[in-house]
Scaffold this motif. Structure first.
Motif, PDB file in Angstrom:
ATOM      1  N   GLN A 227       6.575 -17.983   4.627  1.00 41.61           N
ATOM      2  CA  GLN A 227       5.449 -17.796   5.542  1.00 41.61           C
ATOM      3  C   GLN A 227       5.636 -18.510   6.874  1.00 41.61           C
ATOM      4  OE1 GLN A 227       1.679 -18.486   3.325  1.00 41.61           O
ATOM      5  NE2 GLN A 227       3.034 -18.586   1.522  1.00 41.61           N
ATOM      6  N   GLY A 228       6.723 -19.271   7.023  1.00 44.84           N
ATOM      7  CA  GLY A 228       7.022 -19.906   8.294  1.00 44.84           C
ATOM      8  C   GLY A 228       6.768 -21.401   8.310  1.00 44.84           C
ATOM      9  N   ALA A 229       7.170 -22.026   9.402  1.00 45.42           N
ATOM     10  CA  ALA A 229       7.153 -23.487   9.513  1.00 45.42           C
ATOM     11  C   ALA A 229       5.753 -24.073   9.387  1.00 45.42           C
ATOM     12  CB  ALA A 229       7.788 -23.909  10.840  1.00 45.42           C
ATOM     13  N   GLN A 230       4.771 -23.459  10.034  1.00 46.42           N
ATOM     14  CA  GLN A 230       3.421 -24.004   9.971  1.00 46.42           C
ATOM     15  C   GLN A 230       2.887 -24.001   8.550  1.00 46.42           C
ATOM     16  OE1 GLN A 230       1.006 -21.911  12.858  1.00 46.42           O
ATOM     17  NE2 GLN A 230       1.732 -23.205  14.542  1.00 46.42           N
ATOM     18  N   ALA A 231       3.188 -22.940   7.811  1.00 47.39           N
ATOM     19  CA  ALA A 231       2.738 -22.875   6.427  1.00 47.39           C
ATOM     20  C   ALA A 231       3.416 -23.940   5.570  1.00 47.39           C
ATOM     21  CB  ALA A 231       3.010 -21.486   5.860  1.00 47.39           C
ATOM     22  N   VAL A 232       4.683 -24.192   5.831  1.00 48.60           N
ATOM     23  CA  VAL A 232       5.414 -25.225   5.090  1.00 48.60           C
ATOM     24  C   VAL A 232       4.741 -26.580   5.265  1.00 48.60           C
ATOM     25  CG1 VAL A 232       7.568 -26.547   5.015  1.00 48.60           C
ATOM     26  CG2 VAL A 232       7.640 -24.052   5.137  1.00 48.60           C
ATOM     27  N   LEU A 233       4.496 -26.953   6.503  1.00 38.47           N
ATOM     28  CA  LEU A 233       3.904 -28.262   6.772  1.00 38.47           C
ATOM     29  C   LEU A 233       2.476 -28.340   6.255  1.00 38.47           C
ATOM     30  CD1 LEU A 233       5.360 -28.802  10.339  1.00 38.47           C
ATOM     31  CD2 LEU A 233       5.989 -30.044   8.262  1.00 38.47           C
ATOM     32  N   ALA A 234       1.723 -27.251   6.381  1.00 42.04           N
ATOM     33  CA  ALA A 234       0.347 -27.252   5.902  1.00 42.04           C
ATOM     34  C   ALA A 234       0.296 -27.438   4.387  1.00 42.04           C
ATOM     35  CB  ALA A 234      -0.358 -25.959   6.307  1.00 42.04           C
TER      36      ALA A 234
END
Length: 297
Positions: A227-234
């Motif tokens: 789902q992308g970088a933002q999803a990973v960090l979230a």
């Protein structure tokens, strides 16, 4: 005339002198044997055993293990004095894992009076762990360089739990034209996911339970990779937020060489946090975007 080093294959030989160890490994190489090296700070656990086991699988090698709590990589207020040093138990582990040479030098043997030259880790040494622990990686690379010069290994094995350390050692070997082939070995974990670490012994029962949030966070982040970088960090942040006793030093998404994270492709998620006076780290490989959910490597 200098005496020939004494060595009996299949037996554990302990050395405290850098010169004696260097003579022994040099003599072994002259017979055609290869040297597989596992540097440690002792307090050996299953992660170290896995490094030794992997080293033994390399054909025609002698397994060399070093045990040395390196003062240069500890900063002010860190746990150098209380770092566990169960030497006799460690030697038993080395014997059980069929190490043939164990190097246990005193501080003065590696850092004689007047020693001033260290290895500078470059820009990456000031990021992530280096930002929280100034000078740490100069201490790490200096002792590893010295050990490489003494042992002259063909192979050197390090755990991926200390992923920034592994990355910097590989860069040092490349940039300084050193000989060893550096091999990273995946993190060994407890059944509940906590990464094996000598510092786990500091944790009380409540902290031990809370510590599993680190592995849970990087695992959750890795599974959100598509789902992308933002999803990973979230995803990782949500797990960490559920464990308020953790004091997070950093949560970072980087490229596989710890440069900037790509928009798509292989990446590495890293976390460091404190529980009371104990500091723990963890990381996971992942794939960003355009693929199935899940971890890689």
């Amino acid at each position: 005339m200098r005496a020939k080093p004494s060595f009996t294959a299949g037996q554990l030989h302990r050395h405290t002198s850098p010169d004696e160890l260097a003579r022994t490994t040099r003599a072994l190489r002259a017979t055609g044997r290869k040297i597989a090296f596992v540097p440690t700070m002792g307090a050996l656990h299953e992660g170290h055993r896995e490094l030794m086991s992997r080293a033994r699988r390399i054909p025609n090698t002698v397994l060399v293990v070093s045990i040395f709590v390196n003062p240069l990589q500890f900063g002010a207020g860190e746990d150098f004095e209380r770092y566990p040093r169960p030497l006799e138990a460690d030697l038993e582990v080395c014997a059980a894992e069929r190490a043939e040479l164990v190097f246990t030098p005193e501080r003065e043997a590696l850092y004689p009076d007047g020693a001033q030259v260290t290895v500078h880790p470059g820009p990456l040494g000031d990021e992530l762990e280096g930002a929280v622990r100034p000078g740490h990686f100069a201490g790490v690379l200096t002792v590893v360089a010295k050990l490489f010069n003494i042992v002259r290994p063909d192979y050197a094995l390090f755990g991926e739990k200390d992923f920034q350390q592994l990355t910097l050692i590989k860069k040092m070997v490349r940039d300084l034209d050193m000989d060893p082939h550096v091999i990273g070995i995946p993190t060994v974990r407890e059944r509940d996911g906590l990464a094996k670490s000598s510092r786990n012994a500091y944790l009380d029962a409540g902290q031990r339970t809370a510590a599993t949030a680190l592995s849970a966070a990087v695992t959750a982040g890795a599974y959100a990779g598509a789902q992308g970088a933002q999803a990973v960090l979230a995803a990782a942040e949500a797990v960490l937020a559920g464990t308020p006793e953790l004091e997070v030093d950093y949560l970072a998404l980087r490229g596989p060489d710890l440069g900037p994270a790509p928009d798509q492709g292989e990446a590495r998620l890293l976390v460091a946090a404190r529980l009371g006076g104990t500091r723990l780290i963890d990381n996971a490989a992942l794939h960003l975007g355009g693929g199935e959910l899940g971890t890689h490597g």
